[in-house]
Design a protein around this motif. Structure first.
Motif, PDB file in Angstrom:
ATOM      1  N   THR A  29       0.986  -1.220  -0.080  1.00 14.33           N
ATOM      2  CA  THR A  29       0.208  -0.115   0.052  1.00 14.33           C
ATOM      3  C   THR A  29       0.876   1.263  -0.070  1.00 14.33           C
ATOM      4  O   THR A  29       0.675   2.235  -0.757  1.00 14.33           O
ATOM      5  CB  THR A  29      -0.892   0.026   1.097  1.00 14.33           C
ATOM      6  OG1 THR A  29      -1.814  -1.125   1.355  1.00 14.33           O
ATOM      7  CG2 THR A  29      -1.825   1.291   1.167  1.00 14.33           C
ATOM      8  N   LEU A  30       1.976   1.214   0.979  1.00 19.24           N
ATOM      9  CA  LEU A  30       2.887   2.363   0.910  1.00 19.24           C
ATOM     10  C   LEU A  30       3.370   2.567  -0.734  1.00 19.24           C
ATOM     11  O   LEU A  30       3.463   3.855  -1.147  1.00 19.24           O
ATOM     12  CB  LEU A  30       3.866   2.007   1.834  1.00 19.24           C
ATOM     13  CG  LEU A  30       5.039   3.032   1.902  1.00 19.24           C
ATOM     14  CD1 LEU A  30       4.277   4.550   2.208  1.00 19.24           C
ATOM     15  CD2 LEU A  30       6.285   2.554   2.974  1.00 19.24           C
ATOM     16  N   VAL A  31       3.738   1.599  -1.338  1.00 19.82           N
ATOM     17  CA  VAL A  31       4.531   1.673  -2.416  1.00 19.82           C
ATOM     18  C   VAL A  31       3.456   2.266  -3.476  1.00 19.82           C
ATOM     19  O   VAL A  31       3.912   3.184  -4.400  1.00 19.82           O
ATOM     20  CB  VAL A  31       4.987   0.333  -2.990  1.00 19.82           C
ATOM     21  CG1 VAL A  31       5.627   0.447  -4.238  1.00 19.82           C
ATOM     22  CG2 VAL A  31       6.166   0.100  -1.923  1.00 19.82           C
ATOM     23  N   VAL A  32       2.303   1.816  -3.601  1.00 21.63           N
ATOM     24  CA  VAL A  32       1.417   2.192  -4.708  1.00 21.63           C
ATOM     25  C   VAL A  32       0.848   3.583  -4.364  1.00 21.63           C
ATOM     26  O   VAL A  32       0.828   4.365  -5.302  1.00 21.63           O
ATOM     27  CB  VAL A  32       0.249   1.226  -4.609  1.00 21.63           C
ATOM     28  CG1 VAL A  32      -0.960   1.800  -5.508  1.00 21.63           C
ATOM     29  CG2 VAL A  32       0.557  -0.249  -4.981  1.00 21.63           C
ATOM     30  N   VAL A  33       0.710   3.790  -3.035  1.00 20.95           N
ATOM     31  CA  VAL A  33       0.235   5.339  -2.927  1.00 20.95           C
ATOM     32  C   VAL A  33       1.388   6.265  -3.118  1.00 20.95           C
ATOM     33  O   VAL A  33       1.238   7.400  -3.485  1.00 20.95           O
ATOM     34  CB  VAL A  33      -0.179   5.321  -1.232  1.00 20.95           C
ATOM     35  CG1 VAL A  33      -0.210   6.874  -0.855  1.00 20.95           C
ATOM     36  CG2 VAL A  33      -1.604   4.513  -0.995  1.00 20.95           C
ATOM     37  N   TRP A  34       2.814   5.925  -2.853  1.00 19.70           N
ATOM     38  CA  TRP A  34       3.766   6.794  -3.310  1.00 19.70           C
ATOM     39  C   TRP A  34       3.795   7.048  -4.549  1.00 19.70           C
ATOM     40  O   TRP A  34       4.072   8.165  -5.053  1.00 19.70           O
ATOM     41  CB  TRP A  34       5.164   6.052  -2.643  1.00 19.70           C
ATOM     42  CG  TRP A  34       6.427   6.644  -3.166  1.00 19.70           C
ATOM     43  CD1 TRP A  34       6.876   7.939  -2.852  1.00 19.70           C
ATOM     44  CD2 TRP A  34       7.075   6.298  -4.176  1.00 19.70           C
ATOM     45  NE1 TRP A  34       7.807   8.138  -3.368  1.00 19.70           N
ATOM     46  CE2 TRP A  34       8.147   7.129  -4.361  1.00 19.70           C
ATOM     47  CE3 TRP A  34       7.096   5.324  -5.199  1.00 19.70           C
ATOM     48  CZ2 TRP A  34       9.191   7.202  -5.289  1.00 19.70           C
ATOM     49  CZ3 TRP A  34       7.996   5.103  -6.228  1.00 19.70           C
ATOM     50  CH2 TRP A  34       8.845   6.193  -6.190  1.00 19.70           C
TER      51      TRP A  34
END
Length: 327
Positions: A195-200
């Motif tokens: 989730t962190l990677v996709v949101v970033w």
């Protein structure tokens, strides 16, 4: 003086207004025809092939090449997928992940867009350029960097946790040595990092789109709301958001489509298709189609189901937004 084009007896003089109107109505479609042909060749034809494959049993590369016949199985692939309890687990993972990432992306992107709108021109240009680096970075490259950040031996996160005092780290997390800790072994931690990677990677597009929409909002309306005593939140919710509702509608639809189809980030972080506990629909379709023994028909059926889900979700949301605009 009578010209040749409108002389009596010519075709232009005999053409009725109704015929001219029909010819004018056909002109836009004729101009769009080359684009429609390209779209049909690049999008509709492969999609039709996938749908056709989903009604057949394909378990051999030579079948896909056309060297062997395709046994027709009708809806058997769909019935097998829909009756598999694992499919329901994968569908739940996909829906929960998409809801979380869309919400976080929209909130973070909107906040950054509001911040850029408040900054001066030079600072907004600098900050916006820095933010867009994440959007411009290819998904594969960015995910490899994030995987190194969470590496269990030399990653930045592992180093930061090892830098904590042993007593504090033990009291908070129950361990003091983080070397060798598998950040991607737990499904919950894996989805948190994913989730962190996709949101970033996604929020810069939302931020710039919101910023472009904010530039079209009349400043007089916001100033009038502030004079009436409205705070920043009230000004945004009562003045800015209603004016930008079509922008947010498009961004939510696009984010939903993108986050439902996340594949590259998950494939790289998971290191392939070995961990089935973290499967979502895109990688589930890939695994069924290409993992030995290959089952291309089942993989195609999963891809069709994913497409139908996206069409239903986006269609429902767009219809809801249009109803709100009409009311």
């Amino acid at each position: 003086m009578t010209t040749l084009t409108d002389a009596p007896g010519t075709s232009a003089a005999r053409e009725t207004p109704a015929r001219r109107r029909r010819r004018a109505d056909r002109l836009p479609y004729l101009l769009l025809l080359p684009c429609l042909v390209v779209i049909g060749g690049l999008l509709l034809w492969p999609l039709g092939q996938v749908v056709w494959m989903s009604f057949h049993r394909l378990d051999n590369v030579r079948q896909v090449r056309g060297d062997r016949p395709w046994p027709f199985v009708g809806l058997d692939n769909y019935l097998q997928i829909l009756g598999d309890p694992f499919f329901h687990t994968v569908l739940r993972n996909t829906v929960l992940f998409a809801v979380a990432t869309v919400a976080l992306t929209m909130v973070l992107g909107t906040l950054v867009g509001l911040l850029l709108n408040r900054l001066g021109r030079r600072m907004a240009t600098f900050v916006g350029s820095c933010v867009m680096l994440a959007w411009a970075t290819p998904a594969l490259t960015g995910t490899i960097v994030w995987k190194w950040i969470f590496d269990d031996t030399s990653g930045l996160v592992t180093w930061l946790f090892n830098a904590l005092p042993d007593g504090l780290s033990t009291a908070l997390f129950g361990r003091s040595d983080w070397t060798g800790y598998g950040w991607f072994n737990s499904p919950l931690l894996f989805f948190a990092i994913l989730t962190l990677v996709v949101v970033w990677h996604s929020f810069p597009f939302i931020a710039v789109s919101v910023l472009a929409g904010l530039k079209s909002v009349p400043s007089e309306l916001q100033e009038a709301a502030r004079v009436d005593g409205a705070g920043p939140w009230r000004v945004f919710w009562s003045v800015t958001f209603p004016l930008l509702r079509p922008v947010f509608a498009i961004l939510v639809v696009l984010s939903t489509i993108w986050d439902f189809k996340v594949f590259t980030q998950q494939f790289v972080l998971a290191g392939g298709t070995q961990d089935r506990s973290t499967f979502m629909l895109s990688i589930y379709s890939y695994a069924e189609a290409f993992s030995p023994p290959p089952k291309y028909g089942l993989g195609a059926a999963i891809a069709v189901i994913l497409t139908v889900i996206l069409l239903v979700v986006t269609g429902f949301y767009v219809r809801m937004v249009l109803r709100q605009e009409e009311s």
